[in-house]
Design an enzyme around this catalytic site. Structure first.
Site, PDB file in Angstrom:
ATOM      1  N   HIS A  32       5.937  55.770  95.289  1.00  0.00           N
ATOM      2  CA  HIS A  32       5.303  55.809  93.972  1.00  0.00           C
ATOM      3  C   HIS A  32       6.215  55.201  92.920  1.00  0.00           C
ATOM      4  CE1 HIS A  32       2.357  59.139  95.329  1.00  0.00           C
ATOM      5  NE2 HIS A  32       2.039  57.949  95.744  1.00  0.00           N
TER       6      HIS A  32
ATOM      7  N   ARG B  99     -12.740  53.815  68.489  1.00  0.00           N
ATOM      8  CA  ARG B  99     -13.094  55.088  69.152  1.00  0.00           C
ATOM      9  C   ARG B  99     -12.627  56.198  68.221  1.00  0.00           C
ATOM     10  NH1 ARG B  99     -11.255  52.238  74.273  1.00  0.00           N
ATOM     11  NH2 ARG B  99     -12.991  52.344  75.735  1.00  0.00           N
TER      12      ARG B  99
ATOM     13  N   ARG C  18     -17.462  53.396  66.040  1.00  0.00           N
ATOM     14  CA  ARG C  18     -18.387  54.136  66.898  1.00  0.00           C
ATOM     15  C   ARG C  18     -18.401  55.596  66.470  1.00  0.00           C
ATOM     16  NH1 ARG C  18     -17.224  54.336  73.173  1.00  0.00           N
ATOM     17  NH2 ARG C  18     -15.707  55.895  72.565  1.00  0.00           N
TER      18      ARG C  18
ATOM     19  N   GLU D  71     -24.864  50.992  77.283  1.00  0.00           N
ATOM     20  CA  GLU D  71     -24.120  51.589  78.396  1.00  0.00           C
ATOM     21  C   GLU D  71     -25.004  52.481  79.274  1.00  0.00           C
ATOM     22  OE1 GLU D  71     -20.744  53.564  76.668  1.00  0.00           O
ATOM     23  OE2 GLU D  71     -21.932  54.598  75.181  1.00  0.00           O
TER      24      GLU D  71
ATOM     25  N   ASN E  44     -17.738  50.221  80.988  1.00  0.00           N
ATOM     26  CA  ASN E  44     -17.136  51.380  81.664  1.00  0.00           C
ATOM     27  C   ASN E  44     -18.221  52.395  82.018  1.00  0.00           C
ATOM     28  OD1 ASN E  44     -14.896  50.036  80.739  1.00  0.00           O
ATOM     29  ND2 ASN E  44     -14.371  51.521  79.172  1.00  0.00           N
ATOM     30  N   ASP E  45     -19.103  52.648  81.048  1.00  0.00           N
ATOM     31  CA  ASP E  45     -20.182  53.593  81.318  1.00  0.00           C
ATOM     32  C   ASP E  45     -21.365  52.922  81.995  1.00  0.00           C
ATOM     33  OD1 ASP E  45     -19.510  56.272  80.559  1.00  0.00           O
ATOM     34  OD2 ASP E  45     -19.265  55.503  78.531  1.00  0.00           O
TER      35      ASP E  45
ATOM     36  N   ARG F  72     -17.277  57.872  86.423  1.00  0.00           N
ATOM     37  CA  ARG F  72     -16.129  57.002  86.172  1.00  0.00           C
ATOM     38  C   ARG F  72     -14.790  57.692  86.433  1.00  0.00           C
ATOM     39  NH1 ARG F  72     -16.711  55.826  79.752  1.00  0.00           N
ATOM     40  NH2 ARG F  72     -14.510  55.323  79.748  1.00  0.00           N
TER      41      ARG F  72
ATOM     42  N   CYS G 138     -17.325  45.437  74.990  1.00  0.00           N
ATOM     43  CA  CYS G 138     -16.106  46.190  74.672  1.00  0.00           C
ATOM     44  C   CYS G 138     -15.601  47.031  75.859  1.00  0.00           C
ATOM     45  CB  CYS G 138     -16.311  47.074  73.451  1.00  0.00           C
ATOM     46  SG  CYS G 138     -17.586  48.321  73.697  1.00  0.00           S
TER      47      CYS G 138
HETATM   48  C1  PEP Z   1     -17.552  51.783  77.714  1.00  0.00           C
HETATM   49  O1  PEP Z   1     -18.206  52.743  78.125  1.00  0.00           O
HETATM   50  O2  PEP Z   1     -17.483  50.672  78.298  1.00  0.00           O
HETATM   51  C2  PEP Z   1     -16.744  51.917  76.485  1.00  0.00           C
HETATM   52  C3  PEP Z   1     -16.132  50.880  75.963  1.00  0.00           C
HETATM   53  O3  PEP Z   1     -16.652  53.138  75.915  1.00  0.00           O
HETATM   54  P1  PEP Z   1     -15.740  54.359  76.452  1.00  0.00           P
HETATM   55  O4  PEP Z   1     -14.842  53.812  77.527  1.00  0.00           O
HETATM   56  O5  PEP Z   1     -15.007  54.860  75.255  1.00  0.00           O
HETATM   57  O6  PEP Z   1     -16.763  55.329  76.957  1.00  0.00           O
HETATM   58 MG    MG Z   2     -18.718  54.441  76.935  1.00  0.00          MG
END
Ligand code: PEP
Ligand code: MG
Length: 608
Positions: free
Chosen positions: A273, A377, A409, A504, A527-528, A538, A570
């Site tokens: 690690h 954020r 946001r 998302e 991401n979402d 996630r 984003c």
């Molecule tokens: C996303 O969901 O891609 C995003 C940018 O928002 P967060 O990661 O803060 O949920």
């Molecule tokens: Mg998100």
């Protein structure tokens, strides 16, 4: 099934074979154990006459399961069938996804001076005096009991796991946390812990898992530091190449904030690690057990070629400096051009914005060459305790002062983001529950105050307000109506405010025509979007989606084609070297990414 029959039912079993060439090592074991713990039944693993509790990382590791080993996994009691199925699937995916760490290919460079060879951890060049590892013991007052110190250490590891998720290597902290959880259940004093760690470490000695002994040492050190016995590295202020037997994983984070030029380890492995974290930190590093020069000797660590030049000639120094200069030049070039616009080879201008989380990161983003904030954020402001209206206004004002183009946001609490003072109902699937825009209904006072603060701070300028987790047009309309009413109540003119949504939740893709009529802009949160498209949480410890899957790009394609309002992106995908050319090809013209990636991303764009 009744309790009696559940307890005395026949165990369900399955034979599993370790297929990863790394064996069933610490990180996959930690992830496997975290799945096993979700089930109430008894879970055991048997190998070569030994049967151990497979919910305990420490005992499961003690089987030392190497590549090719076949062991029996058994579940007995309540939900044993489900557990067996989930664990078999989890094991198969862990084996499949466990990347083999290959020895890096060595570049051929001829040096005139004496050299010694080693295994490359991270390839680069360092020229500096050798420095042999030293540490000192600090004794600080601590009022914590052993139990409290363990608890604090677990919390720290949990926080490290959460904060490293977007960066990689987070599973190292999950593994250490699982290890500590296992040790905690068997110890009551520091001495117990030391004895048990000694025993567990000696069991790994000589096995493929030997490299993980430093994780045990790291855990012990963390607990001890909370009891007042801290160990601190003594390091020079000027550049140095550190020579050590081995380092603890947690020491790498500290080291990366010092004048260290390179690291040479005598007893480690490219699989440890510590090695993984050295690579993550980009520190030139090598492993060699050959005898190394005395402290203060000027040496060259050429970990591209896997050598240490222990007695460099003038020509060697020249060669290494030239290579180092070329490397730096490349980075400096990107950095020097960070304030310049990023244009593709065909001359299309792409805006590169920053994702920021607080006042400090907004000024860093400016310094790194961001052209605006594509995602603020706001959860940071609400972290410890509910901030007053005045505190919010001051923070927003300061952040807004850095850029003309700002997207704020509204609070995105729920799912993986929790607030201590805002209790949300306990839900079985928090990612599918009260989250993001749904807070407008559940917590109107907090949302109203936040909107009021944004309006106040954004007077006399344009501000884009973005709602997270939107899944229907009604949700958006209701939230916008709420915002308009809030403004009216406080007599604020909000004609300067634009309202948009994060894309998302997959339902939005099928509602674009309706959204086009009401929103001012879109921002794609991959991401979402990824987690909801694939139904893979996630933060899931074992399941991961392929962030560059055609499914994601097809979804982006649909959004861009159907949108009649500006679209930006984003999510993390926007800074992936592999993804950027595809994203630009799909027509995206604004990327919003972490500040640290801006210079590099602009340079990538210039080559598309
Ligand atoms: C996303 O969901 O891609 C995003 C940018 O928002 P967060 O990661 O803060 O949920
Ligand atoms: Mg998100």
């Amino acid at each position: 099934m009744g309790l009696f029959s559940a307890l005395f039912s026949k165990p369900s079993s399955v034979e599993l074979t370790v297929t990863s060439s790394n064996g069933f090592h610490l990180r996959p074991v930690a992830q496997f154990v975290s799945v096993a713990k979700k089930y109430p039944c008894k879970v055991t693993a048997s190998f070569e006459g030994m049967t151990v509790n497979a919910k305990d990382i420490n005992t499961l590791l003690s089987l030392s399961l190497d590549k090719g080993c076949r062991f029996t996994l058994s579940c007995q009691g309540k939900q044993s069938k489900e557990a067996l199925e989930a664990l078999s699937d989890s094991f198969t995916s862990l084996m499949k996804n466990d990347k083999k760490i290959k020895a890096a290919k060595k570049e051929q460079v001829l040096y005139e001076g004496e050299t010694i060879e080693g295994d490359i951890i991270y390839g680069s060049i360092a020229i500096a005096p050798a420095y042999h590892y030293k540490e000192m013991q600090l004794h600080k007052e601590s009022k914590l009991t052993f139990e409290q110190a363990v608890h604090k250490s677990m919390e720290e590891l949990e926080a490290l796991f959460a904060s490293a998720q977007e960066r990689h290597n987070s599973d190292i902290y999950l593994a250490q946390k699982e290890l500590l959880a296992s040790l905690r259940s068997k110890t009551h004093t520091l001495q117990d812990l030391e004895t048990l760690i000694k025993k567990s470490s000696s069991r790994l000695s000589g096995t493929k898992l030997e490299t993980k002994i430093s994780d045990y040492a790291d855990i012990l050190q963390r607990v001890k530091s909370h009891l007042g016995a801290e160990t601190e590295m003594i390091l020079p202020k000027k550049p140095f190449i550190l020579i050590a037997n081995d380092l603890l994983p947690s020491q790498i984070e500290t080291l990366s904030r010092t004048a260290v030029s390179g690291v040479i380890l005598k007893k480690s492995s490219i699989h440890s690690h510590t090695a993984i974290l050295l690579r993550g930190a980009g520190i030139p590093s090598l492993i060699t057990d050959a005898s190394l020069p005395e402290e203060g000797t000027d040496i060259i660590l050429d970990s591209y070629s896997g050598v240490v030049v222990t007695v460099p000639h003038a020509s060697d120094r020249h060669k290494a400096k030239k290579r180092l200069a070329e490397d730096r030049e490349q980075k400096a070039l990107a950095s020097a051009k960070r304030f310049e616009a990023a244009q593709t080879k065909k001359g299309k201008q792409i805006k590169v914005f920053a994702n920021v989380t607080d006042v400090n990161s907004a000024s860093i983003a400016k310094e790194e060459g961001a052209e605006g904030i594509g995602l603020l954020r706001t959860e940071f402001l609400f972290k410890e305790e509910k901030p007053s209206f005045e505190i919010q206004v001051a923070a927003y004002k300061e952040i807004f002062s850095h850029f003309d183009d700002i997207t704020v946001r509204t609070l995105d609490v729920g799912g993986d983001k929790a607030l201590p003072y805002m209790p949300l109902p306990k839900e079985s699937n928090p990612f599918l529950g009260i989250r993001g825009i749904r807070l407008f209904k559940s917590h109107p006072e907090i949302m109203g105050e936040q909107l009021h603060a944004i309006f106040e701070a954004g007077k006399h300028r344009t501000v884009k307000i973005m709602f997270p987790m939107v899944s229907s047009v009604e949700e958006f309309n209701d939230a916008k109506h709420f915002a308009t009413e809030t403004a009216k109540k406080h007599h604020i003119d909000i004609s300067n405010i634009l309202f948009g949504i994060m894309v998302e939740v997959p339902s939005v893709l099928f509602l674009m025509e309706s959204f086009n009529k009401v929103v001012d802009f879109y921002s794609i949160g991959t991401n979402d979007l990824g987690q909801y498209l694939f139904a893979v949480e996630r933060t899931h410890p074992t399941l991961k989606i392929d962030e560059c899957s055609p499914v994601i790009f097809n979804a982006i394609d649909v959004i861009v084609k159907k949108a009649t309002k500006p679209v930006s992106i984003c999510g993390e995908l926007a800074s992936s070297k592999e993804a950027i050319p595809k994203l630009l090809d799909l027509g995206l013209e604004t990327l919003s990414i972490s500040a640290g990636n801006i210079a590099q991303t602009k340079e990538i764009i210039r080559h598309v």
